[in-house]
Structure formats: C-alpha cells, structure tokens
Scaffold this active site. Structure first.
Site, PDB file in Angstrom:
ATOM      1  N   HIS A  82       0.841  -1.194   0.000  1.00 40.37           N
ATOM      2  CA  HIS A  82       0.000   0.000   0.000  1.00 40.37           C
ATOM      3  C   HIS A  82       0.877   1.244   0.000  1.00 40.37           C
ATOM      4  O   HIS A  82       1.868   1.310   0.720  1.00 40.37           O
ATOM      5  CB  HIS A  82      -0.903   0.039   1.235  1.00 40.37           C
ATOM      6  CG  HIS A  82      -1.703   1.307   1.329  1.00 40.37           C
ATOM      7  ND1 HIS A  82      -2.875   1.501   0.620  1.00 40.37           N
ATOM      8  CD2 HIS A  82      -1.479   2.454   2.015  1.00 40.37           C
ATOM      9  CE1 HIS A  82      -3.342   2.713   0.884  1.00 40.37           C
ATOM     10  NE2 HIS A  82      -2.521   3.313   1.718  1.00 40.37           N
ATOM     11  N   ASP A 161     -14.986   2.487   7.622  1.00 42.12           N
ATOM     12  CA  ASP A 161     -13.905   3.433   7.315  1.00 42.12           C
ATOM     13  C   ASP A 161     -14.364   4.470   6.297  1.00 42.12           C
ATOM     14  O   ASP A 161     -14.086   5.667   6.444  1.00 42.12           O
ATOM     15  CB  ASP A 161     -12.692   2.679   6.779  1.00 42.12           C
ATOM     16  CG  ASP A 161     -11.640   3.637   6.254  1.00 42.12           C
ATOM     17  OD1 ASP A 161     -11.125   4.440   7.048  1.00 42.12           O
ATOM     18  OD2 ASP A 161     -11.345   3.600   5.041  1.00 42.12           O
ATOM     19  N   ARG A 168     -14.651  12.706   8.819  1.00 44.19           N
ATOM     20  CA  ARG A 168     -13.380  13.346   9.175  1.00 44.19           C
ATOM     21  C   ARG A 168     -13.051  14.474   8.214  1.00 44.19           C
ATOM     22  O   ARG A 168     -12.514  15.514   8.605  1.00 44.19           O
ATOM     23  CB  ARG A 168     -12.253  12.318   9.159  1.00 44.19           C
ATOM     24  CG  ARG A 168     -12.267  11.335  10.324  1.00 44.19           C
ATOM     25  CD  ARG A 168     -11.303  10.178  10.081  1.00 44.19           C
ATOM     26  NE  ARG A 168      -9.954  10.626   9.842  1.00 44.19           N
ATOM     27  CZ  ARG A 168      -9.036   9.957   9.147  1.00 44.19           C
ATOM     28  NH1 ARG A 168      -9.356   8.783   8.599  1.00 44.19           N
ATOM     29  NH2 ARG A 168      -7.829  10.426   8.994  1.00 44.19           N
ATOM     30  N   SER A 183      -7.430   3.725   9.394  1.00 44.54           N
ATOM     31  CA  SER A 183      -8.135   3.790   8.113  1.00 44.54           C
ATOM     32  C   SER A 183      -7.409   2.963   7.056  1.00 44.54           C
ATOM     33  O   SER A 183      -8.001   2.127   6.368  1.00 44.54           O
ATOM     34  CB  SER A 183      -8.242   5.252   7.659  1.00 44.54           C
ATOM     35  OG  SER A 183      -8.769   5.336   6.348  1.00 44.54           O
ATOM     36  N   LYS A 187      -8.450  -1.516   5.680  1.00 43.97           N
ATOM     37  CA  LYS A 187      -8.669  -2.028   4.325  1.00 43.97           C
ATOM     38  C   LYS A 187      -7.674  -3.138   3.984  1.00 43.97           C
ATOM     39  O   LYS A 187      -8.010  -4.105   3.301  1.00 43.97           O
ATOM     40  CB  LYS A 187      -8.585  -0.876   3.314  1.00 43.97           C
ATOM     41  CG  LYS A 187      -9.727   0.122   3.450  1.00 43.97           C
ATOM     42  CD  LYS A 187      -9.746   1.142   2.348  1.00 43.97           C
ATOM     43  CE  LYS A 187      -8.692   2.213   2.511  1.00 43.97           C
ATOM     44  NZ  LYS A 187      -8.981   3.155   3.608  1.00 43.97           N
TER      45      LYS A 187
END
Length: 432
Positions: A82, A161, A168, A183, A187
């Site tokens: 990621h 999320d 947010r 967050s 995932k």
C-alpha cells in the site's frame, strides 16, 4: 452503553475498551449513532489520541464492518503493498509483477483515483480490454497460476472506514495519526493479505510533509499489523518531487513497462526494487533484502517480470500486445512544451502542482463522476538538480483539450536557482 458517556470518557483522556470501540463503529455504520455524536468522538480522539491497543481495535472493528476476504485457497504467503499516495507513483504496476515473478502471490485490491491522477485501476484500464471485475473463482485461479491478480475495491470493504473518513473530511479531523493508520490498515486487513509492505510517502507531494510525522505514522501502522498477526514493513520514500517522469495514466503504464524492461528512470526503479525486495523477503522467496534485490534486478534484466505483467494483463482481458509494444497505448493529440525562462539549476518541483496540472488536462477526477482521459498528462524532462539554460524544455504537456490552465499550473511548479540543491535520499527509513 451510551455514546455520550464514551465521548466524555475519551475527552477526559481515558482509553476505550474493545467492546466500547466496537459499539461506536457498529452504531455509526448502522446509523444508530448520529453524525454529531461521531463528530464529537472524532474530535476527542484528534485532541487526546489513542494508545496502540485502541488503534488496533479500531482497525479491526472497521475491517470487520463489511466483507473480509478469505484467501486461504491461494497457496503461499500472500503479500500486499500500500502507498499513502503521491504524484507519478506507479510503483504498483512494477512491484506486483516483479514480486509475482519471484513466485510470491500478490492478490491485490486497488481503487480508482480522486484527485490529480487516476488510481492503479485507472492506469490499468488505459490498456485496451483490461477488466478489474473478476469473479472470486477467477481471482483465486489467476493468483494461483500467475501469482498475480488485481480487482477493484469492493464497495463493502471496510464500509465503516468509508463513512468515518467522509465525516473526518468535513470536521477537520483528517490529520490524526491513529485515525489515518487505522483507516489504511483496516482495508489491508479486510483484503486478506498475510503480510503487508507500506510505502509511506514524505514531502510536498505527499499527505505527510515531514519525515518525523511520516515515521510516526509508519511505526503506528507496523505496530497495528503485528498486533493483528500480519508481518508488516514500512518504507519511508521521498515525494518532494514526482516519482519518475510520467504523470498521467497511459504515460505511467509506458514508464512502468520501461522499468520492467530493465530501464526507466533511476528513482522509480530504485524505489520499486526496494518495495519488491521487502515483499519477497516477507513472502519467503529470499532470505534477506540484499539477496532479494539482486534476484529481482535479474528478473528485470531477463524479461521475467515483464512477461509476468503481460500474462497478468492477458488473463484479465487486456491486450498484452500493448505491453510488448507500449507505443500502442493511448496518446494525446498534441504536445505542448514548457520552456525555462532562465538558466540555472532546478531547485524544486512542487509535486502537488504537477499533479494538479495533469488533472486540469483531464488525467484525474475533480469529482467521482468525472471521466478520465487516459492519454493526457505531463512528462518531466528536467528534475531537481538538473542544469538548464533559458529556453530548455522543462516538461511536456500531452493534451487533447484546452491546456492553458495546465501549462500555467505546471510553470508555477518549477523553481530555478543559481546553485544545485542538496541531494535528498530516495528512501529515508525502513520500519520493521
């Protein structure tokens, strides 16, 4: 249990329990906790923080709020990667086939972009016929046979999320490390990977602008991963200027192919090799980083990584001939040159402005409904530290429509000075 009591507890600096965090996440996802109360809780977390146990439990609660992928039918250690996002960051296009060519399975879910350029899915969809909608059976078969498959992110992946992030965004609570970390990791946990490599970008074109805060985020995510039974490594890499030379979907695919052919820009190749090396060590293909990097360099030089990419594209309906002959990928109608107004050295390139220039040309989305033009974008011909003379081409815009706004934005991204700037590292640190 009452939400108002939990808000007060967190406001006063106390840690929430696993049960309390589950109550908050489930209640807000299901609509029994209203926005105004969740906003108060988010602000309390922003101001007071969360300890490691709370952050891990928040991650797990969000991951379990929707679908959790079961990848047990795929053999081997499934490794995911990621990136926290940056301009010209096409490393997934290189790293995924490179890791797969070493025999380590990569079962990846990626999203579409909202902002300066497309996401990994958008880039791949610039390849004729490529599809990201696979059945579970196709997905698992492809990973077992090719060691690589990529699908679009499920709408029901960590829905808590998605809902919390939207709140947010409008309550000034985005820049909170426990909330950012949970967050991202929720995932990744829901995606079913056994091991995770995180590319945490640092600099003007990244969410984290300085190394100190990027390191805090990286350390938090690594601790979350470990606490939830996932091998996790974080790499802090530079994003003060765009990575590579291409910004724009088809252009980024072409540049990724150049790296997979053993060439391409040095910075993009080096960051990609580093990420892939950590992934293959976690996947058990190599004993250590140095051995992994040497082996992966050989995969680039031999053509094994490129062939894996071509097989992956073909397996998902794409035209593999465009991988072997990238000139067939979409191209814009015209090129527009950005020339230097003065001589000197490129002192700085504002990555965010370069990304915005590409978006103004149509390479990205300002709203979710916008259509992307795969052919348009920017090619940087001079990067930080390069010597230029007045009139030299700094960059090219690839345009199909109006380009004046994009050209003006790109011009404002470059700063020319009398002396070469101090060199910055491509990789600042590795957290493991």
């Amino acid at each position: 249990m009452r939400m108002v009591d939990l808000i007060q507890k967190k406001r006063d600096g106390h840690a929430l329990t696993e049960e309390e965090i589950g109550f908050v996440v489930t209640g807000y996802t299901q609509g029994t906790i209203p926005d105004y109360q969740m906003s108060a809780m988010l602000m309390a977390i922003y101001l007071v923080g969360m300890n490691d146990e709370e952050t891990s439990q928040l991650t797990l609660a969000m991951a379990r709020s929707g679908d959790v992928l079961d990848l047990s039918a795929i053999g081997g250690v499934k490794v995911d990667k990621h990136s926290t996002g940056g301009v010209g960051d096409k490393t997934s296009l290189i790293v995924a086939p490179l890791v797969a060519s070493a025999g380590v399975p990569v079962a990846k879910m990626s999203g579409r972009g909202l902002g300066h350029t497309g996401g990994t899915v958008d880039k791949l969809e610039s390849i004729r016929g490529f599809r990201v909608e696979l059945t579970t059976e196709e997905f698992i078969r492809n990973v077992n046979e090719i060691k690589l498959a990529l699908v679009g992110q499920s709408g029901n992946l960590a829905p808590a999320d998605k809902k919390i992030y939207a709140l947010r965004d409008v309550t000034a609570t985005v820049s909170c490390i426990p909330l950012i970390a949970s967050s991202i990791m929720s995932k990744k946990i829901a995606s079913g990977a056994d091991a995770i490599v995180l590319d945490v970008k640092v600099g003007a074109g990244a969410f984290m602008k300085d190394v100190e805060h990027a390191r805090q985020l990286a350390e938090t995510m690594v601790r979350i991963g470990r606490s939830l039974g996932r091998q996790t490594v974080a790499v802090l890499s530079d994003m003060d200027q765009p990575l590579g030379a291409e910004i724009g979907n088809a252009g980024e695919v072409r540049e990724a192919i150049a790296v997979l052919q053993g060439g391409g820009p040095d910075d993009l190749r080096e960051v990609s090799l580093a990420l892939a090396a950590h992934m293959t060590v976690l996947g058990g293909a190599y004993p250590d980083f140095d051995a992994a990097r040497a082996g992966l360099q050989q995969s680039l030089e031999s053509g094994a990584a490129l062939e894996t990419f071509a097989r992956f594209v073909a397996a998902q309906g794409g035209d593999a001939e465009q991988i072997r002959n990238p000139d067939q990928l979409p191209k814009a109608e015209r090129e527009v040159k950005l020339a230097a107004d003065e001589g000197g050295y490129v002192e700085f390139i504002d990555a965010e402005k370069v990304g915005l220039a590409a978006m103004l040309l149509g390479a990205g989305r300002q709203t979710k409904e916008d259509e992307i033009d795969y052919a348009v974008g920017v090619t940087l011909q001079r990067k930080v530290g390069d010597r230029v003379e007045a009139g030299d081409t700094l960059a090219l815009l690839h345009a199909n429509g109006p380009h004046d706004d994009g050209l003006a934005m790109l011009r404002s991204a470059y700063r020319i000075g009398p002396k070469p700037p101090a060199a910055k590292p491509l990789i600042y640190d590795v957290i493991q």
